[in-house]
Design an enzyme around this catalytic site. Sequence first.
Site, PDB file in Angstrom:
ATOM      1  N   ASP A  13      12.846  -7.201  -1.347  1.00 52.72           N
ATOM      2  CA  ASP A  13      11.779  -6.966  -0.551  1.00 52.72           C
ATOM      3  C   ASP A  13      11.648  -7.397   0.390  1.00 52.72           C
ATOM      4  O   ASP A  13      10.598  -7.776   1.168  1.00 52.72           O
ATOM      5  CB  ASP A  13      10.486  -7.005  -1.303  1.00 52.72           C
ATOM      6  CG  ASP A  13      10.341  -6.006  -2.566  1.00 52.72           C
ATOM      7  OD1 ASP A  13      11.018  -4.994  -2.780  1.00 52.72           O
ATOM      8  OD2 ASP A  13       9.759  -6.610  -3.473  1.00 52.72           O
ATOM      9  N   GLY A  15      12.821  -6.454   3.513  1.00 58.82           N
ATOM     10  CA  GLY A  15      12.890  -5.758   4.847  1.00 58.82           C
ATOM     11  C   GLY A  15      14.343  -4.955   5.061  1.00 58.82           C
ATOM     12  O   GLY A  15      14.542  -4.652   6.006  1.00 58.82           O
ATOM     13  N   LYS A  16      14.705  -4.776   3.893  1.00 56.78           N
ATOM     14  CA  LYS A  16      16.285  -4.182   3.985  1.00 56.78           C
ATOM     15  C   LYS A  16      16.229  -2.542   4.492  1.00 56.78           C
ATOM     16  O   LYS A  16      16.882  -2.394   5.262  1.00 56.78           O
ATOM     17  CB  LYS A  16      17.135  -4.153   2.692  1.00 56.78           C
ATOM     18  CG  LYS A  16      17.286  -5.696   2.010  1.00 56.78           C
ATOM     19  CD  LYS A  16      17.946  -5.619   0.727  1.00 56.78           C
ATOM     20  CE  LYS A  16      16.943  -4.933  -0.409  1.00 56.78           C
ATOM     21  NZ  LYS A  16      15.691  -5.848  -0.628  1.00 56.78           N
ATOM     22  N   GLY A  40      12.814  -0.177  -3.723  1.00 55.35           N
ATOM     23  CA  GLY A  40      12.000   0.393  -2.992  1.00 55.35           C
ATOM     24  C   GLY A  40      12.018   0.032  -1.432  1.00 55.35           C
ATOM     25  O   GLY A  40      11.727  -1.163  -1.326  1.00 55.35           O
ATOM     26  N   HIS A  41      12.549   0.823  -0.900  1.00 56.76           N
ATOM     27  CA  HIS A  41      12.983   0.531   0.540  1.00 56.76           C
ATOM     28  C   HIS A  41      11.828   1.205   1.672  1.00 56.76           C
ATOM     29  O   HIS A  41      11.809   2.392   1.559  1.00 56.76           O
ATOM     30  CB  HIS A  41      14.150   0.733   1.140  1.00 56.76           C
ATOM     31  CG  HIS A  41      15.209  -0.163   0.253  1.00 56.76           C
ATOM     32  ND1 HIS A  41      16.456  -0.163   0.585  1.00 56.76           N
ATOM     33  CD2 HIS A  41      15.198  -1.021  -0.871  1.00 56.76           C
ATOM     34  CE1 HIS A  41      17.209  -0.851  -0.552  1.00 56.76           C
ATOM     35  NE2 HIS A  41      16.189  -1.621  -1.234  1.00 56.76           N
ATOM     36  N   ARG A 144      30.767   1.023 -22.558  1.00 52.98           N
ATOM     37  CA  ARG A 144      31.642   2.178 -22.366  1.00 52.98           C
ATOM     38  C   ARG A 144      31.200   3.605 -23.084  1.00 52.98           C
ATOM     39  O   ARG A 144      31.968   4.293 -23.514  1.00 52.98           O
ATOM     40  CB  ARG A 144      33.261   1.993 -22.568  1.00 52.98           C
ATOM     41  CG  ARG A 144      33.935   0.905 -21.864  1.00 52.98           C
ATOM     42  CD  ARG A 144      34.714   0.184 -22.234  1.00 52.98           C
ATOM     43  NE  ARG A 144      34.447  -0.802 -23.334  1.00 52.98           N
ATOM     44  CZ  ARG A 144      34.958  -1.697 -24.010  1.00 52.98           C
ATOM     45  NH1 ARG A 144      36.365  -1.539 -23.981  1.00 52.98           N
ATOM     46  NH2 ARG A 144      34.182  -2.635 -24.797  1.00 52.98           N
ATOM     47  N   GLN A 225      17.868  -4.918  -4.009  1.00 53.46           N
ATOM     48  CA  GLN A 225      17.474  -6.124  -4.548  1.00 53.46           C
ATOM     49  C   GLN A 225      17.750  -7.166  -3.619  1.00 53.46           C
ATOM     50  O   GLN A 225      17.729  -7.371  -2.272  1.00 53.46           O
ATOM     51  CB  GLN A 225      18.019  -6.240  -6.002  1.00 53.46           C
ATOM     52  CG  GLN A 225      17.405  -5.477  -6.917  1.00 53.46           C
ATOM     53  CD  GLN A 225      17.899  -3.824  -7.028  1.00 53.46           C
ATOM     54  OE1 GLN A 225      19.081  -3.619  -7.241  1.00 53.46           O
ATOM     55  NE2 GLN A 225      16.991  -2.934  -6.835  1.00 53.46           N
TER      56      GLN A 225
HETATM   57  P1  GDP Z   1      12.981  -3.828   1.049  1.00 58.62           P
HETATM   58  O1  GDP Z   1      13.017  -3.641  -0.346  1.00 58.62           O
HETATM   59  O2  GDP Z   1      13.843  -5.155   1.327  1.00 58.62           O
HETATM   60  O3  GDP Z   1      13.486  -2.563   1.840  1.00 58.62           O
HETATM   61  O4  GDP Z   1      11.712  -4.273   1.296  1.00 58.62           O
HETATM   62  P2  GDP Z   1      10.417  -3.310   1.117  1.00 58.62           P
HETATM   63  O5  GDP Z   1      10.211  -2.107   1.775  1.00 58.62           O
HETATM   64  O6  GDP Z   1       9.879  -3.462  -0.253  1.00 58.62           O
HETATM   65  O7  GDP Z   1       9.193  -4.526   1.552  1.00 58.62           O
HETATM   66  C1  GDP Z   1       8.960  -4.900   2.894  1.00 58.62           C
HETATM   67  C2  GDP Z   1       7.679  -4.637   3.686  1.00 58.62           C
HETATM   68  O8  GDP Z   1       7.460  -5.174   4.756  1.00 58.62           O
HETATM   69  C3  GDP Z   1       7.500  -2.972   3.833  1.00 58.62           C
HETATM   70  O9  GDP Z   1       6.222  -2.694   3.817  1.00 58.62           O
HETATM   71  C4  GDP Z   1       7.957  -2.997   5.189  1.00 58.62           C
HETATM   72  O10 GDP Z   1       7.486  -2.022   6.067  1.00 58.62           O
HETATM   73  C5  GDP Z   1       7.488  -4.505   5.849  1.00 58.62           C
HETATM   74  N1  GDP Z   1       7.978  -4.732   7.086  1.00 58.62           N
HETATM   75  C6  GDP Z   1       9.499  -5.070   7.122  1.00 58.62           C
HETATM   76  N2  GDP Z   1       9.937  -5.975   8.135  1.00 58.62           N
HETATM   77  C7  GDP Z   1       8.489  -6.350   8.545  1.00 58.62           C
HETATM   78  C8  GDP Z   1       8.087  -7.454   9.418  1.00 58.62           C
HETATM   79  O11 GDP Z   1       8.854  -7.929  10.372  1.00 58.62           O
HETATM   80  N3  GDP Z   1       6.879  -7.500   9.595  1.00 58.62           N
HETATM   81  C9  GDP Z   1       5.669  -6.988   8.803  1.00 58.62           C
HETATM   82  N4  GDP Z   1       4.643  -7.381   9.029  1.00 58.62           N
HETATM   83  N5  GDP Z   1       6.324  -5.980   8.010  1.00 58.62           N
HETATM   84  C10 GDP Z   1       7.415  -5.718   7.867  1.00 58.62           C
HETATM   85  P1  IMO Z   2      14.428  -3.774  -3.663  1.00 58.77           P
HETATM   86  O1  IMO Z   2      15.852  -3.174  -3.305  1.00 58.77           O
HETATM   87  C1  IMO Z   2      12.074  -6.673  -5.788  1.00 58.77           C
HETATM   88  C2  IMO Z   2      13.208  -7.045  -9.926  1.00 58.77           C
HETATM   89  C3  IMO Z   2      12.115  -6.628 -11.144  1.00 58.77           C
HETATM   90  C4  IMO Z   2      12.398  -7.395 -12.087  1.00 58.77           C
HETATM   91  C5  IMO Z   2      13.887  -7.497 -12.207  1.00 58.77           C
HETATM   92  C6  IMO Z   2      14.707  -6.606 -13.300  1.00 58.77           C
HETATM   93  O2  IMO Z   2      13.196  -3.087  -3.032  1.00 58.77           O
HETATM   94  O3  IMO Z   2      14.328  -5.172  -2.858  1.00 58.77           O
HETATM   95  P2  IMO Z   2      15.237  -3.902 -13.052  1.00 58.77           P
HETATM   96  O4  IMO Z   2      14.164  -3.010 -13.272  1.00 58.77           O
HETATM   97  O5  IMO Z   2      16.053  -4.154 -11.895  1.00 58.77           O
HETATM   98  O6  IMO Z   2      15.748  -4.232 -14.507  1.00 58.77           O
HETATM   99  O7  IMO Z   2      14.094  -5.289 -12.978  1.00 58.77           O
HETATM  100  O8  IMO Z   2      14.347  -7.221 -10.862  1.00 58.77           O
HETATM  101  N1  IMO Z   2      13.459  -6.108  -9.016  1.00 58.77           N
HETATM  102  C7  IMO Z   2      13.143  -5.966  -7.724  1.00 58.77           C
HETATM  103  N2  IMO Z   2      12.595  -6.882  -7.319  1.00 58.77           N
HETATM  104  N3  IMO Z   2      12.717  -5.686  -5.101  1.00 58.77           N
HETATM  105  C8  IMO Z   2      13.597  -4.970  -5.778  1.00 58.77           C
HETATM  106  O9  IMO Z   2      14.327  -3.977  -5.339  1.00 58.77           O
HETATM  107  C9  IMO Z   2      13.859  -5.112  -7.123  1.00 58.77           C
HETATM  108  N4  IMO Z   2      14.488  -4.272  -8.124  1.00 58.77           N
HETATM  109  C10 IMO Z   2      14.341  -4.950  -9.323  1.00 58.77           C
HETATM  110  O10 IMO Z   2      10.940  -6.817 -10.593  1.00 58.77           O
HETATM  111  O11 IMO Z   2      11.916  -8.851 -12.039  1.00 58.77           O
HETATM  112 MG    MG Z   3      11.508  -3.294  -1.815  1.00 60.83          MG
END
Ligand code: GDP
Ligand code: IMO
Ligand code: MG
Length: 426
Positions: A13, A15-16, A40-41, A144, A225
């Site tokens: 999470d 900000g990928k 969740g991106h 497997r 992740q």
């Molecule tokens: P990811 O899983 O790495 O793609 O990140 P997520 O989307 O799960 O979480 C990142 C959150 O931060 C999302 O709600 C983005 O819209 C938000 N976000 C990303 N970059 C920035 C930033 O520079 N500032 C702020 N305030 N929000 C950001």
């Molecule tokens: P993005 O790509 C944050 C965490 C789960 C749990 C552990 C194992 O959005 O950054 P799983 O369902 O993969 O077996 O869960 O990994 N987890 C994440 N945490 N961002 C994610 O993806 C995650 N994907 C899995 O919360 O702790």
């Molecule tokens: Mg995420």
Amino acid sequence: MSAFVVLGAQWGDEGKGKMTDYLAEEADVVVRFQGGNNAGHTVVVGDKEYKLHLIPSGILYDDKLNVIANGVVVDPVALFEEIDYLEGLGVKVTPEKLAISDRAHLIMPYHKVLDKLKEKARGKNDIGTTGKGIGPCYTDKYERSGIRICDLLHEDVFKEKLAENLNLKNPYITKVLGGEELSFDEIYNLYSKLAERLRPFVQDTSVRVYDEIKKDKNVLFEGAQGMLLDIDHGTYPYVTSSNTTSCGVASGVGIGPNMIQNALGIAKAYTTRVGKGPFPTELENETGEWIRQKGHEYGVTTGRSRRCGWLDLVILKTTVRVCGLTSLVVTKIDTLAGLDKIKMCVGYKFEDKVIDYFPASLEDLAKCEPVYEEFDGWDESIEEARSYDELPENAKVYLRRIEEITGVKIDIVSVGPKRDQTIRVK
Ligand code: GDP
Ligand code: IMO
Ligand code: MG
């Protein structure tokens, strides 16, 4: 030719999604190489917010090829829900724009059931998974007995493999874990229907990505992740079941590691984690709650609130080492505006020394105490800044210290969720 990977440098999470979408403008191909719809991106373009789980974050452009490579685990039900969701928002998802590997493993209904029942059986030692069937699917892959997309496209093979799996899994689900028996017919009928919708998207994506690289196309590998959720190098067992590091790209796509030139580590200006597991710089206090509210730190996939804490450079140094980071991207620096003092962990005090790596044993990690440096905060909100010079001096001091300690240059600073809230550092 340019092929580079965008990786989560912490616990996910970071900000990928935002950065992949931003950088995809210069790419021709965007490739997911591991994980599944546990990810969740979020991508925000103009007033629209898109939540992607399985489909690469390059999909919002009409002229990019997006690839779900062999290392990804694919839940076909979730895949088509996501395609329908995107089409509903006006985003085209056609076989010209999306290629899916015939070698990718399928998440089956029994994987999702097993994920939830096993978590329940673990009781207080649960991992806090997303419940999407990720662990059980990768378990079958390595054991497997997994079913790949190419198997689904061969009716007889699929029938046989599904029957074999249910013969072994149903007694385990019902007798050991106390769950309900799964029906062969229901799964067979559902997956056979999905197979026909899937077929036009399926190809050998190793060959396809290799060809694109050879044609001098720019390829971006989008990690899911983060570093510390890596099955080998993360905080095991509180990890996901795939290699989230740059090392996962070669095997997860089917190209040589020497084809990847750059690795960008995406790091939040602080640290968050969802689910259970160690978190040395966690703030279980008002400041942690303040960061959670200001940064809207709630999971995209499960809605769970994210645990928040200070930036931990032991984590970033680990990512630099394990992933061979060539540059850093710091996101959400805007969230920190308004704090009087900001701390940054620069090492762990462990027994009588200070270390800058993660001990393998969680018992040893629990004994580690973060060593902090303290910085003056800034009040100016920086969402409108579009150049490095416009950042407050205290924010620059904080960023420079990250570069000094990690030894890696920050190439991009993100000051908001939108595409244009992005600063290229010269
Ligand atoms: P990811 O899983 O790495 O793609 O990140 P997520 O989307 O799960 O979480 C990142 C959150 O931060 C999302 O709600 C983005 O819209 C938000 N976000 C990303 N970059 C920035 C930033 O520079 N500032 C702020 N305030 N929000 C950001
Ligand atoms: P993005 O790509 C944050 C965490 C789960 C749990 C552990 C194992 O959005 O950054 P799983 O369902 O993969 O077996 O869960 O990994 N987890 C994440 N945490 N961002 C994610 O993806 C995650 N994907 C899995 O919360 O702790
Ligand atoms: Mg995420």
